[in-house]
Structure formats: structure tokens, C-alpha cells
Design an enzyme around this catalytic site. Sequence first.
Site, PDB file in Angstrom:
ATOM      1  N   ASP A   6       0.852  -1.183   0.000  1.00  0.00           N
ATOM      2  CA  ASP A   6       0.000   0.000   0.000  1.00  0.00           C
ATOM      3  C   ASP A   6       0.892   1.239   0.000  1.00  0.00           C
ATOM      4  O   ASP A   6       1.649   1.462   0.938  1.00  0.00           O
ATOM      5  CB  ASP A   6      -0.896   0.009   1.254  1.00  0.00           C
ATOM      6  CG  ASP A   6      -1.830   1.212   1.263  1.00  0.00           C
ATOM      7  OD1 ASP A   6      -2.962   1.084   0.775  1.00  0.00           O
ATOM      8  OD2 ASP A   6      -1.415   2.285   1.737  1.00  0.00           O
ATOM      9  N   HIS A  35      -7.009   9.951  -2.735  1.00  0.00           N
ATOM     10  CA  HIS A  35      -6.370   9.955  -1.419  1.00  0.00           C
ATOM     11  C   HIS A  35      -7.126  10.747  -0.347  1.00  0.00           C
ATOM     12  O   HIS A  35      -7.068  10.422   0.832  1.00  0.00           O
ATOM     13  CB  HIS A  35      -4.950  10.517  -1.565  1.00  0.00           C
ATOM     14  CG  HIS A  35      -3.995  10.063  -0.514  1.00  0.00           C
ATOM     15  ND1 HIS A  35      -2.644   9.990  -0.726  1.00  0.00           N
ATOM     16  CD2 HIS A  35      -4.178   9.651   0.771  1.00  0.00           C
ATOM     17  CE1 HIS A  35      -2.051   9.551   0.379  1.00  0.00           C
ATOM     18  NE2 HIS A  35      -2.965   9.349   1.298  1.00  0.00           N
ATOM     19  N   LYS A  73      -2.182   5.735  -4.602  1.00  0.00           N
ATOM     20  CA  LYS A  73      -3.226   6.744  -4.419  1.00  0.00           C
ATOM     21  C   LYS A  73      -2.916   8.014  -5.212  1.00  0.00           C
ATOM     22  O   LYS A  73      -1.755   8.377  -5.393  1.00  0.00           O
ATOM     23  CB  LYS A  73      -3.361   7.085  -2.918  1.00  0.00           C
ATOM     24  CG  LYS A  73      -3.534   5.844  -2.045  1.00  0.00           C
ATOM     25  CD  LYS A  73      -3.642   6.165  -0.563  1.00  0.00           C
ATOM     26  CE  LYS A  73      -3.454   4.917   0.280  1.00  0.00           C
ATOM     27  NZ  LYS A  73      -2.030   4.588   0.502  1.00  0.00           N
ATOM     28  N   TYR A 121       3.619   9.675  -0.820  1.00  0.00           N
ATOM     29  CA  TYR A 121       4.680   9.115   0.026  1.00  0.00           C
ATOM     30  C   TYR A 121       6.064   9.215  -0.622  1.00  0.00           C
ATOM     31  O   TYR A 121       7.075   9.028   0.049  1.00  0.00           O
ATOM     32  CB  TYR A 121       4.412   7.635   0.370  1.00  0.00           C
ATOM     33  CG  TYR A 121       3.056   7.332   0.965  1.00  0.00           C
ATOM     34  CD1 TYR A 121       2.281   8.326   1.562  1.00  0.00           C
ATOM     35  CD2 TYR A 121       2.549   6.036   0.935  1.00  0.00           C
ATOM     36  CE1 TYR A 121       1.034   8.035   2.096  1.00  0.00           C
ATOM     37  CE2 TYR A 121       1.300   5.736   1.475  1.00  0.00           C
ATOM     38  CZ  TYR A 121       0.545   6.744   2.048  1.00  0.00           C
ATOM     39  OH  TYR A 121      -0.679   6.439   2.568  1.00  0.00           O
TER      40      TYR A 121
END
Length: 259
Positions: A25, A88, A55, A30
Amino acid sequence: TSHQGGYSHDAVVHALQKCGIRHIDTAKRYGCESLLQKAIKESGVKREDLWITTKLWHSDYGYENTKKACLESCERLGVEYLDLYLIHWPDAHVPGKSNREVRAETWRAMEELYEKGLCRSIGVSNFLIRHLEQLKEDCVITPHVNQVEYHPFQRPQELVDYCRSRDIVFEGYCPLAKGEALTHPSVIQLAKKYGRTPAQICIRWSIQNGIVTIPKSTKAERIQENCKVFDFTIAEDDVDILNGMHDGRHVSWDPSLIV
């Protein structure tokens, strides 16, 4: 992986090779999609055996941007398709357009990516009932998943029930409340009772509540520990104790103020 707490190549390889983990995930936000490509290659695990979620960040919302962002994420990850692609966050930050308008436009692009097979499933993250209700009115395909903060202090049961009633899989992130739940006396007491760690109690509780649970760690031994939760069951009375810890606090973002 997450935008806080760093990224560890070795931890990802260990999770895939030694722990049998197959669900990765991640998110554009990120900043580690391209690093994951290296870790996946090194692990030797076949693409078809993995479930890869990433996302879409709000800077890429909108119809054309969404399609472009998906292809870019696939490129960074070194994959030809995504198993799951999520919007997101419900706030769009687009001047002159309402959040609802932008979410609908973005979701139409997600539907198209799904129909083309570029995304095997599509969903949302941090969406509340009102956000999901608006999508229902504005779009065709129901999100397959809603990924939301879920731990003993944040147990949004009404949202869980709503998702279940519409066959939306409820995924829970931050199952340890970023460590805050691990020092709670009730959790420590139950860990002693079951001969487990506080983290294992929190993860097992979440699973027993029917939540697809997503723990995160950069430490090999913690990843191993987080996986050892399928050989015991927490008694119903003890599940009730943990359910009773809900106080509404967020350790991540709070979407309740977003229209």
C-alpha cells in the site's frame, strides 16, 4: 509505506520474501513508488502474486490529470496495471470549483481507468458518508474500497456499517494509532492475558471487527510480529473492552471539516 516514518528498502524485501506479505500500500504523496519498484524486483515475487495499491494526490485531481497521474504511478512502480487506485483525500484545493465537482470529475476518470483495465479496482480514502453519498449521485461505479483511519480510539462504526451496506470494502490504516494505543492500560492488560504484544492485540481486534487492516513498519522484526495474528482469537468481552476505547481522536488527518 507512508509519508511519515521513512521508507526502508530492506523492510519491504523482508516483508515480501520472509513474511509472505503480498499487499503493498503506497501513494504518490509518500514519494517512494520508484523505490518500491527496486524492492519488488529484488524480492523475486511475481507481479501477478502482488496486490499493489497506490493513491492519487489532490494536486492531480481532475479528469485529464487523473489519467496522466495513474500512468505516471504505474511507470514509477514498474507495473502495467494497478490492483487498486484510490482518491487519497476528499478535499480538492481547486480554485473556482467545488470539492464535489472536482471529486465527480476525478471519479469519472477513475471509472474509465477501471473500464480499460489499467486499474483492477478503484476506491477512495478518508471519505465520509456525505462524500460517498455525493459520488453515488454524481457517478456510476460505486467505490470498491474506502481506506480510513481505524484503531481503538477511532472506530467510526456508522461509516463501517454504511460501507458494508453498499458493498464497499472498509480498509483501516494506523491500526496502532501511531503507537498511542500500545501504552493504553487496557491494551497492555489484554496483551498479558493472551501472551501477545500490544501491537498484535490492536491488529487482531481490527481484523476481528471485519476490517482489512494495514499496519506499517520499517523494522523487520515488527513486520514479522504484525503478521503473527492469525493463530489466536480475542474473546467477545475483550473485543468490547477495546471497542469501548473509542474517543474520536485522529492520529492522522481529520476529514470531518471537508465539504
